[in-house]
Design an enzyme around this catalytic site. Structure first.
Site, PDB file in Angstrom:
ATOM      1  N   SER A  31       0.859  -1.195   0.000  1.00  0.00           N
ATOM      2  CA  SER A  31       0.000   0.000   0.000  1.00  0.00           C
ATOM      3  C   SER A  31       0.891   1.238   0.000  1.00  0.00           C
ATOM      4  O   SER A  31       2.036   1.184   0.490  1.00  0.00           O
ATOM      5  CB  SER A  31      -0.870   0.008   1.256  1.00  0.00           C
ATOM      6  N   TYR A  39      -2.016  -1.398  10.397  1.00  0.00           N
ATOM      7  CA  TYR A  39      -2.108  -1.590   8.939  1.00  0.00           C
ATOM      8  C   TYR A  39      -0.829  -1.093   8.256  1.00  0.00           C
ATOM      9  O   TYR A  39      -0.237  -1.793   7.434  1.00  0.00           O
ATOM     10  CB  TYR A  39      -3.330  -0.828   8.411  1.00  0.00           C
TER      11      TYR A  39
HETATM   12  P1  NAP Z   1     -11.824  -5.482  -0.589  1.00  0.00           P
HETATM   13  O1  NAP Z   1     -12.717  -5.028  -1.698  1.00  0.00           O
HETATM   14  O2  NAP Z   1     -12.311  -5.470   0.811  1.00  0.00           O
HETATM   15  O3  NAP Z   1     -11.307  -6.940  -0.969  1.00  0.00           O
HETATM   16  C1  NAP Z   1     -10.560  -7.729  -0.086  1.00  0.00           C
HETATM   17  C2  NAP Z   1     -11.118  -9.141  -0.108  1.00  0.00           C
HETATM   18  O4  NAP Z   1     -10.273  -9.955   0.715  1.00  0.00           O
HETATM   19  C3  NAP Z   1     -12.527  -9.206   0.498  1.00  0.00           C
HETATM   20  O5  NAP Z   1     -13.358 -10.094  -0.240  1.00  0.00           O
HETATM   21  C4  NAP Z   1     -12.243  -9.752   1.879  1.00  0.00           C
HETATM   22  O6  NAP Z   1     -13.340 -10.419   2.474  1.00  0.00           O
HETATM   23  C5  NAP Z   1     -11.119 -10.720   1.578  1.00  0.00           C
HETATM   24  N1  NAP Z   1     -10.398 -11.129   2.776  1.00  0.00           N
HETATM   25  C6  NAP Z   1     -10.267 -10.466   3.951  1.00  0.00           C
HETATM   26  N2  NAP Z   1      -9.574 -11.201   4.814  1.00  0.00           N
HETATM   27  C7  NAP Z   1      -9.270 -12.373   4.197  1.00  0.00           C
HETATM   28  C8  NAP Z   1      -8.592 -13.547   4.607  1.00  0.00           C
HETATM   29  N3  NAP Z   1      -8.117 -13.704   5.853  1.00  0.00           N
HETATM   30  N4  NAP Z   1      -8.443 -14.546   3.708  1.00  0.00           N
HETATM   31  C9  NAP Z   1      -8.963 -14.433   2.456  1.00  0.00           C
HETATM   32  N5  NAP Z   1      -9.644 -13.357   2.036  1.00  0.00           N
HETATM   33  C10 NAP Z   1      -9.786 -12.331   2.896  1.00  0.00           C
HETATM   34  O7  NAP Z   1     -10.492  -4.608  -0.551  1.00  0.00           O
HETATM   35  P2  NAP Z   1      -9.506  -4.066  -1.701  1.00  0.00           P
HETATM   36  O8  NAP Z   1      -9.500  -2.604  -1.582  1.00  0.00           O
HETATM   37  O9  NAP Z   1      -9.756  -4.721  -3.003  1.00  0.00           O
HETATM   38  O10 NAP Z   1      -8.128  -4.553  -1.069  1.00  0.00           O
HETATM   39  C11 NAP Z   1      -7.299  -5.534  -1.671  1.00  0.00           C
HETATM   40  C12 NAP Z   1      -5.897  -5.317  -1.145  1.00  0.00           C
HETATM   41  O11 NAP Z   1      -5.429  -4.034  -1.562  1.00  0.00           O
HETATM   42  C13 NAP Z   1      -5.761  -5.346   0.377  1.00  0.00           C
HETATM   43  O12 NAP Z   1      -4.586  -6.024   0.740  1.00  0.00           O
HETATM   44  C14 NAP Z   1      -5.655  -3.868   0.732  1.00  0.00           C
HETATM   45  O13 NAP Z   1      -4.985  -3.653   1.946  1.00  0.00           O
HETATM   46  C15 NAP Z   1      -4.895  -3.347  -0.456  1.00  0.00           C
HETATM   47  N6  NAP Z   1      -5.009  -1.919  -0.689  1.00  0.00           N
HETATM   48  C16 NAP Z   1      -6.178  -1.352  -1.053  1.00  0.00           C
HETATM   49  C17 NAP Z   1      -6.241   0.011  -1.285  1.00  0.00           C
HETATM   50  C18 NAP Z   1      -7.514   0.700  -1.714  1.00  0.00           C
HETATM   51  O14 NAP Z   1      -7.513   1.942  -1.801  1.00  0.00           O
HETATM   52  N7  NAP Z   1      -8.586  -0.004  -1.983  1.00  0.00           N
HETATM   53  C19 NAP Z   1      -5.095   0.810  -1.112  1.00  0.00           C
HETATM   54  C20 NAP Z   1      -3.908   0.202  -0.735  1.00  0.00           C
HETATM   55  C21 NAP Z   1      -3.868  -1.170  -0.535  1.00  0.00           C
HETATM   56  P3  NAP Z   1     -14.198  -9.588   3.574  1.00  0.00           P
HETATM   57  O15 NAP Z   1     -14.805  -8.438   2.836  1.00  0.00           O
HETATM   58  O16 NAP Z   1     -15.188 -10.602   4.058  1.00  0.00           O
HETATM   59  O17 NAP Z   1     -13.218  -9.139   4.624  1.00  0.00           O
END
Ligand code: NAP
Length: 265
Positions: free
Chosen positions: A141, A154
């Site tokens: 991130s 985080y």
């Molecule tokens: P998201 O839409 O919430 O997708 C994450 C998915 O991972 C959700 O389906 C979640 O399920 C699942 N998950 C959570 N814990 C898990 C586990 N223990 N094992 C397997 N699956 C699990 O979030 P996203 O924004 O796409 O994030 C994806 C990645 O990008 C993350 O690592 C996040 O930290 C990173 N990131 C995102 C952003 C942003 O702006 N969106 C910025 C920097 C980094 P639940 O919803 O049930 O928890």
């Protein structure tokens, strides 16, 4: 020719947001993809929508045995494993002040965001090492690159993902396994519920709003042979946020010339 023809990939957190967009793009590019997620409903639905090139495996990435079962499942179902996208992550409690944060969620955030990435990388690499190598991409991130207030666990977990990934890039190179990180900026997904417009205005030089597909395109690059000479890097997908904030717009005032007029005419 599609970029990932003949490749098998695992996408963790593949039922939502960045993971889902990446699973869709990978299938479009000819890969067969195992979607792993704790959310079985969204994961199943995503795999179904993608057809026979995709399959869902319910997985908690913080559980090492479950991650081993995931790798075994991908190999048994599609005959190999070439790309591992360790993307599942959670934000944890959104304390703005470190002094108010009791750190109750430390173990879970570290378990998913760091241990999940470590064990996912290891179990995938154990297979890849004996089968001609592969590409591992881990989701960090911009919060790992730019220091800032709030969400300290985080931030720490995502910073550790970078150091871990660049270190195993060295360790695994002799096996033909490349390891890289992506560092998304502000991307609208179910995880990001804050008002992005204001944040982007203040912090992001490119004023366009990034999408999960923008991140997926970067992951595709790191997964494909186009990046064959690249390992141990961190690729921000952040509209320039880690380069620096936008220059504030100012009225440009013209200085009076020696004769006391503003010149021009
Ligand atoms: P998201 O839409 O919430 O997708 C994450 C998915 O991972 C959700 O389906 C979640 O399920 C699942 N998950 C959570 N814990 C898990 C586990 N223990 N094992 C397997 N699956 C699990 O979030 P996203 O924004 O796409 O994030 C994806 C990645 O990008 C993350 O690592 C996040 O930290 C990173 N990131 C995102 C952003 C942003 O702006 N969106 C910025 C920097 C980094 P639940 O919803 O049930 O928890």
């Amino acid at each position: 020719m599609a970029e990932l023809t003949g490749k098998v990939a695992i996408v963790t957190g593949g039922g939502s947001g960045i993971g889902r967009a990446t699973a869709e793009l990978f299938v479009d590019e000819g890969a067969r993809v195992v979607i792993a997620d704790v959310d079985a409903e969204r994961g199943e639905e995503t795999a179904e929508a993608l057809g026979p090139a995709a399959a869902f495996k319910a997985t908690d990435v913080a559980d090492a045995d479950a991650v081993q079962e995931l790798v075994d499942f991908a190999v048994a179902r599609f005959g190999g494993l070439h790309v591992m996208f360790n993307n599942a992550g959670i934000s944890g409690s959104m304390h703005r002040s470190f002094l108010d944060d009791e750190l109750h969620d430390f173990s879970r955030v570290m378990g998913v965001n760091l241990f999940g990435v470590m064990v996912g990388s290891q179990r995938a690499a154990r297979h890849m090492a004996g089968h001609g190598g592969g590409s591992i991409i881990n989701t960090s991130s911009i919060a790992a690159i730019n220091a800032g207030g709030g969400v300290m666990t985080y931030r720490a977990s995502k910073a550790a993902v970078i150091h871990f990934s660049t270190s195993i890039a060295v360790d695994l190179a002799e096996h033909g396994i490349r390891v890289n990180c992506i560092a998304p900026g502000h991307i609208a997904t179910p995880m990001t519920s804050y008002d992005m417009t204001q944040v982007i205005r203040r912090t992001q030089p490119l004023q366009r709003h990034g999408s999960p597909v923008d991140v997926a395109q970067a992951v595709l690059y790191l997964a494909s042979e186009r990046s064959a000479q690249i390992t141990g890097i961190v690729l921000p997908v952040d509209g320039g946020t880690t380069a620096g904030p936008p220059i504030p717009r100012r009225e440009v005032r013209r200085e009076p010339d020696r004769e006391g007029s503003a010149g021009g005419g």
